[in-house]
Every structure is written in C-alpha cells, then in structure tokens.
Scaffold this motif. Structure first.
Motif, PDB file in Angstrom:
ATOM      1  N   THR A 160       0.566  -1.259   0.095  1.00  0.00           N
ATOM      2  CA  THR A 160      -0.429  -0.042  -0.132  1.00  0.00           C
ATOM      3  C   THR A 160       0.918   1.096  -0.002  1.00  0.00           C
ATOM      4  O   THR A 160       0.528   2.450  -0.544  1.00  0.00           O
ATOM      5  CB  THR A 160      -1.124   0.054   1.351  1.00  0.00           C
ATOM      6  N   ARG A 161       2.008   1.364   0.740  1.00  0.00           N
ATOM      7  CA  ARG A 161       3.228   2.143  -0.042  1.00  0.00           C
ATOM      8  C   ARG A 161       4.529   2.044   0.299  1.00  0.00           C
ATOM      9  O   ARG A 161       4.806   0.620   0.694  1.00  0.00           O
ATOM     10  CB  ARG A 161       3.524   2.721   2.518  1.00  0.00           C
ATOM     11  N   ARG A 162       5.003   1.876  -0.380  1.00  0.00           N
ATOM     12  CA  ARG A 162       5.879   1.944  -1.530  1.00  0.00           C
ATOM     13  C   ARG A 162       7.355   1.797   0.413  1.00  0.00           C
ATOM     14  O   ARG A 162       7.497   2.598   0.612  1.00  0.00           O
ATOM     15  CB  ARG A 162       6.761   1.926  -1.664  1.00  0.00           C
ATOM     16  N   GLU A 163       8.442   0.007   0.519  1.00  0.00           N
ATOM     17  CA  GLU A 163       8.724   0.538   0.990  1.00  0.00           C
ATOM     18  C   GLU A 163      10.411  -0.597   0.461  1.00  0.00           C
ATOM     19  O   GLU A 163       9.911  -1.197   0.015  1.00  0.00           O
ATOM     20  CB  GLU A 163       8.439  -1.013   2.439  1.00  0.00           C
ATOM     21  N   VAL A 164      11.332   0.211   0.848  1.00  0.00           N
ATOM     22  CA  VAL A 164      12.182  -0.310  -0.066  1.00  0.00           C
ATOM     23  C   VAL A 164      13.132  -0.809   1.407  1.00  0.00           C
ATOM     24  O   VAL A 164      14.229   0.071   2.024  1.00  0.00           O
ATOM     25  CB  VAL A 164      13.225   0.887  -1.205  1.00  0.00           C
ATOM     26  N   ILE A 165      13.828  -1.774   1.171  1.00  0.00           N
ATOM     27  CA  ILE A 165      15.731  -2.364   1.837  1.00  0.00           C
ATOM     28  C   ILE A 165      16.898  -1.946   0.939  1.00  0.00           C
ATOM     29  O   ILE A 165      17.153  -2.556  -0.536  1.00  0.00           O
ATOM     30  CB  ILE A 165      15.517  -3.619   2.104  1.00  0.00           C
TER      31      ILE A 165
END
Length: 192
Positions: A160-165
């Motif tokens: 729903t919200r972009r998350e990057v590692i």
C-alpha cells in the motif's frame, strides 16, 4: 492480497536501511528506518526540483529546488546539474553538507531511442546501479570494480506504501547511504 509484513533478511554488507513512503498518496516523502524499524531520518523531494544550471528558474532560493535528507537534526541537500542539453539530459547529482560535497552520482543517457540510461556512483567509490529483474519487484544492485557492493530492493511485490530495503556497506556513513537510497527511489519512480 496486499503484503505489507515481510520479514527482513540478514544483511550481506552492513546494517540495513528501510525507506518507507510516508503516504500512499504521496511518493515524495520517505521515512528512513534502521533494521529495528526506528526512524533515523527522512528524504523529502521539493515541489518543483531545479537544476543548479537550469535556464528557467522558478525557485528564488536554490535550497527550495533541492531534495532534502534529514539525519540526526542535520539537513543535507541533494543538488543536480545537467551535463548535456538534449531531449533526455545527462545529469550529475551531489550530496552536499553545506558547501562540502560528500557523494556524487551521474546518470548517463545512451544514444538511441530504446536505449536505457546508466546510473553510476562516482564518489565515495565507483559503482554502477544495475537493474535486476524480479517478479513485480524493483531491485538495483551496486556493482563495483571488484563485484557486488550493495543493493536496494522493494520489500514486497505488492504494497500500500512503497518500502525499499537498502543493504549497503558500513564504510558509507548514514547520510551517504540515504543518498544512495534516494538515487534508487528516483530510479524506480522515473524508470530513467
């Protein structure tokens, strides 16, 4: 089904950083978290970005046209300048702490209509951002002269919200890691 709860994999290069979009309606502010998911900073895009050598200037204050990186109460500016004048410009990005340049990257556009541009980290060490195909996930690897030195990848295929590692070497300080995170997010968003 939307998957927002993916466990973190162990780091290969150093402490992991997580970039989490502040709101699903705005992709221009990211919270930066450590591997314990404690907020350690932010990355904020301006309303209207402006190159330092832009011919048309809409920001009277140059800082209003910069990307802002906040860490431990300090603000670092990300400036860019055009290296060429064409349909798609070669661009150089700087991470600045006041007047001091901490890191530099260059986006070079290859000639030809269907050619992809290449993004290179120049300072503090040379590396190229290489796109790797993954099923519905973005992934960029930093390839240095001696091999893989880090990566930035989407946390899950659907969010729903972009998350990057970001899995980057400990030899980089946190603001420089956040600069690399910004470059990867910019690359994912623009597909440049």
């Amino acid at each position: 089904m939307i998957n927002d709860s993916v466990t973190l994999q162990p780091s290969h290069f150093g402490a992991l950083l997580i970039g989490r979009q502040a709101s699903m309606l705005s992709g221009f502010t990211y919270s930066v978290l450590d591997s314990c998911e404690t907020e350690i900073g932010k990355i904020e895009w301006p309303n209207m970005s402006q190159a330092t050598n832009a011919r048309l200037r809409w920001n009277s204050d140059p800082a209003k046209g910069e990307v802002s990186i906040f860490h431990l109460g300090r603000r670092y500016g990300v400036q860019h300048e055009y290296l060429t004048r064409s349909w798609v410009n070669d661009t150089r990005y700087y991470l600045k702490d006041g007047d001091q340049v901490k890191a530099t990257a260059e986006l070079r556009c290859a000639p030809g209509f269907f050619s992809r541009s290449k993004l290179h980290l120049v300072l503090p060490f040379p590396a190229e951002f290489v796109r790797r195909r993954q099923f519905f996930k973005g992934r960029l690897e930093l390839q240095g002269p001696s091999g893989l030195v880090g990566s930035v990848a989407d946390r899950a295929p659907f969010m729903t919200r972009r998350e990057v590692i970001a899995d980057l070497p400990d030899s980089l300080d946190i603001p420089t890691k956040m600069f690399v995170l910004f470059l990867a997010l910019h690359r994912f968003q623009t597909q440049a």
